[in-house]
Motif scaffolding. Structure first.
Motif, PDB file in Angstrom:
ATOM      1  N   PHE A  77      -4.071  -4.500  -2.712  1.00  0.00           N
ATOM      2  CA  PHE A  77      -4.044  -3.214  -2.549  1.00  0.00           C
ATOM      3  C   PHE A  77      -5.544  -2.463  -2.634  1.00  0.00           C
ATOM      4  O   PHE A  77      -5.568  -1.791  -1.827  1.00  0.00           O
TER       5      PHE A  77
ATOM      6  N   ILE B   2      -0.147   6.167   1.307  1.00  0.00           N
ATOM      7  CA  ILE B   2       0.458   4.977   0.315  1.00  0.00           C
ATOM      8  C   ILE B   2       2.092   5.589   0.234  1.00  0.00           C
ATOM      9  O   ILE B   2       2.175   6.833  -0.279  1.00  0.00           O
TER      10      ILE B   2
ATOM     11  N   LYS C 274       2.646   0.446   0.938  1.00  0.00           N
ATOM     12  CA  LYS C 274       3.463   0.981  -0.376  1.00  0.00           C
ATOM     13  C   LYS C 274       2.405   0.471  -1.706  1.00  0.00           C
ATOM     14  O   LYS C 274       1.678  -0.191  -1.319  1.00  0.00           O
ATOM     15  N   ASN C 275       2.891   1.085  -2.603  1.00  0.00           N
ATOM     16  CA  ASN C 275       2.231   0.757  -3.651  1.00  0.00           C
ATOM     17  C   ASN C 275       2.614  -0.395  -4.405  1.00  0.00           C
ATOM     18  O   ASN C 275       1.893  -1.044  -5.523  1.00  0.00           O
ATOM     19  N   THR C 276       3.783  -0.831  -4.112  1.00  0.00           N
ATOM     20  CA  THR C 276       4.163  -2.125  -4.868  1.00  0.00           C
ATOM     21  C   THR C 276       5.047  -3.168  -3.818  1.00  0.00           C
ATOM     22  O   THR C 276       5.392  -2.744  -2.691  1.00  0.00           O
TER      23      THR C 276
ATOM     24  N   ARG D 156      -3.018   1.270  -9.824  1.00  0.00           N
ATOM     25  CA  ARG D 156      -3.873   1.235  -8.471  1.00  0.00           C
ATOM     26  C   ARG D 156      -4.035   2.339  -7.813  1.00  0.00           C
ATOM     27  O   ARG D 156      -5.096   2.320  -6.967  1.00  0.00           O
ATOM     28  N   LEU D 157      -3.179   3.198  -8.011  1.00  0.00           N
ATOM     29  CA  LEU D 157      -3.408   4.739  -7.278  1.00  0.00           C
ATOM     30  C   LEU D 157      -4.718   5.274  -7.813  1.00  0.00           C
ATOM     31  O   LEU D 157      -5.285   6.089  -7.053  1.00  0.00           O
TER      32      LEU D 157
ATOM     33  N   ILE E 147       5.184   5.640  -2.149  1.00  0.00           N
ATOM     34  CA  ILE E 147       5.362   5.332  -3.475  1.00  0.00           C
ATOM     35  C   ILE E 147       6.604   4.632  -3.484  1.00  0.00           C
ATOM     36  O   ILE E 147       7.711   5.134  -3.418  1.00  0.00           O
TER      37      ILE E 147
ATOM     38  N   GLU F 116       0.871   2.788 -11.225  1.00  0.00           N
ATOM     39  CA  GLU F 116       0.297   3.912 -11.083  1.00  0.00           C
ATOM     40  C   GLU F 116      -1.555   3.691 -11.263  1.00  0.00           C
ATOM     41  O   GLU F 116      -2.263   4.263 -10.648  1.00  0.00           O
TER      42      GLU F 116
ATOM     43  N   ALA G 234      -3.869  10.406  -4.552  1.00  0.00           N
ATOM     44  CA  ALA G 234      -3.335   9.404  -5.076  1.00  0.00           C
ATOM     45  C   ALA G 234      -3.432   9.534  -6.797  1.00  0.00           C
ATOM     46  O   ALA G 234      -2.488   9.620  -7.423  1.00  0.00           O
TER      47      ALA G 234
END
Ligand code: BES
Ligand code: MN
Ligand code: ZN
Length: 496
Positions: free
Chosen positions: A449, A342, A434-436, A352-353, A344, A350, A232
């Motif tokens: 998250f 995850i 998902k990331n958002t 949080r990744l 994208i 970014e 990530a």
């Protein structure tokens, strides 16, 4: 900058800061001393201009003679003064004194306020005052002037004066000195342009810090990060020509270790947003997206000097988030170090990744608690503005404890929730998450998250997106980086 504790008759300063109350006529020892030096003229002048009745943060400048300048600063009414207001007043007074001194020495008296305070944690004694005032003076005097051509006279030494300098005052003054240094260090690094402050540059600084303070250092390059499966983190950095670096410094106490704490600082050295590129105005201050990293690197230096019986880890996943032909893309599925996948949704989410992999890394350190510090969400600015930091986490005791200490450190924090409901925001059809997840509850959603990537039951997340870098000056700090949470975190570690 040097700080010295001195008796009044030992002072070498040519510029002085005295404090007055709005509702107490009595004059401090320093004031009386300066009045004698002026043969009583100071008192006469001050009465003529009604200058001893300054309201809160009101400043009166007075030339005692050709050499000596005095700043009188109003603390307001006794019952209204809090630690934070005291800090604001000192910062403003120091700023007023900034260009007045010819010999570069500023003297400042300490103040205590134990009576009539609104709440117990607002009260402070002389040794608290030493710590607060030293930090505040340095905040007030701070400037980033390396690219400026006009060189104004600078204050190099601050004399702290108090009749009875106890061991406790000295001890707290030391904490103040190293804390204020950590803040200056972080602010300088945040102010520096992103074309200089690359992941490599920060890694080099970390190496120097480790050497100077005899800390253990692990500095990982791209292939070493690859072999740890931090996919990530790596994806975020892959659009940049500047390779990512992973920094891990450790302070270990000499004999006894009471507790182990890992601090993670978000270290995006520039956040252009990636392929979801930011609009111009939002990108303008994104050299500051490594404020968390700069802060933890500042904090570990202070800790190395203060030598608590606490093991402290400083961890930064450093990279740039850039749009290019090699950038990570919307719809990519990344596998973090702990195996979770995850999808994208937005390449601008970014932070949080990178933090996800840094949190996984901390699982292997066997620490008692993990705290991350990150300029993570624009949503926190909508919720809390520029003077309040959001705290989130999975342990209410830890959060309550931190909120108390932040208050005593003159900083504002407010808790935001992480509830299971938030899971739905990040639901993905093809990956674990998902990331958002849209605009709603952005700060809490980011918190949820992150919570997926730590095994620690003592994890706390500080979202400093609103507070780390300010466009408009506040009472304490001029526009630019603030060094927010450095005071609170050092005090938190020292209180363990
Ligand atoms: N670094 C930003 C957050 C930020 C915003 C910091 C403003 C300082 C000031 C972060 O990486 C970001 O871009 N977050 C996005 C997340 C969104 C795409 C879910 C944001 O908040 O807009
Ligand atoms: Mn971003
Ligand atoms: Zn960012």
């Amino acid at each position: 900058m040097r700080f010295l504790t001195k008796k009044i008759d030992e002072l070498e300063a040519d510029t002085f800061i005295c404090f007055v109350w709005e509702d107490d006529e009595s004059k401090t020892k320093l004031f009386q001393h300066l009045n004698e030096l002026s043969n009583g003229e100071l008192m006469r002048q001050v009465y003529e201009y009604n200058a001893t009745k300054r309201t809160f943060c009101e400043i009166f400048k007075y030339a005692i003679n050709k050499e000596k300048m005095l700043i009188i600063a109003g603390l307001g009414k006794k019952k209204d003064l809090t630690r934070q207001k005291y800090s604001q007043c000192v910062a403003i007074a120091a700023r007023a004194a900034k260009n007045l001194s010819k010999n570069g020495i500023l003297a400042m008296e300490l103040t205590e306020n134990l009576s009539d305070c609104k709440c117990l944690s607002d009260a402070f004694n002389m040794s608290d005052s030493a710590q607060i005032a030293i930090c505040a003076a340095r905040i007030g005097l701070y400037e980033f002037n390396k690219y400026l051509n006009d060189n104004k006279p600078k204050i190099e030494t601050i004399e702290i004066t108090e009749d009875n300098i106890t061991d406790e005052i000295e001890k707290n003054a030391q904490i103040g000195v190293y804390t204020s240094f950590a803040m200056k260090f972080a602010k300088d690094l945040i102010n520096e342009q992103a074309q200089i402050v690359t992941p490599q540059y920060v890694a080099n600084i970390a190496k120097d810090i480790a050497q100077e303070h005899k800390l253990e250092a692990k500095i990982l390059n791209k292939s070493e990060i690859q072999s740890l499966n931090m996919n990530a983190f790596l994806a975020v950095g892959q659009g940049s020509i500047n390779e990512p670096k992973f920094v891990h410094l450790t302070y270990k106490p000499k004999d006894q270790t009471k507790r182990k704490i890992a601090l993670i600082g978000k270290g995006i050295t520039f956040d252009a947003g990636g392929l979801d590129i930011k609009p111009a105005l939002s990108m303008l201050t994104m050299k500051s997206d490594m404020s968390g990293a700069a802060s933890v690197l500042g904090i570990i230096q202070a800790i190395a000097k203060l030598k608590p019986q606490i093991e402290v880890h400083a961890i930064c996943a450093l990279c740039e988030n850039m749009p290019s032909g090699s950038s990570y893309k919307q719809g990519d599925v990344l596998t973090a170090m702990n195996g979770k996948t995850i999808e994208i949704d937005n390449t601008d989410a970014e932070g949080r990744l990178t933090l996800a992999d840094a949190l996984c890394y901390c699982d292997k350190l066997e620490v008692d608690e993990v705290i991350d510090l990150a300029t993570l969400t624009g949503a926190v600015i909508v919720a809390l503005g520029h003077n309040i930091t959001a705290v989130l986490g999975n342990n209410q005791n830890q959060i309550d404890n931190f909120i108390q200490i932040a208050k005593k450190s003159c900083e504002n924090v407010w808790q935001m929730p992480i509830l299971d409901e938030l899971k739905d925001n990040l639901k993905s059809d093809i990956a674990d998450m998902k990331n958002t997840g849209g605009r709603n509850a952005g700060t809490s959603t980011a918190g949820w998250f992150l919570s997926n990537f730590t095994k620690s039951e003592n994890w706390m997340h500080l979202d400093i997106a609103g507070t780390a870098y300010i466009d408009k000056s506040n009472k304490e700090t001029l526009s630019g980086p603030t060094g927010v949470m450095i005071r609170s975190l050092i005090n938190y570690i020292m209180a363990q």
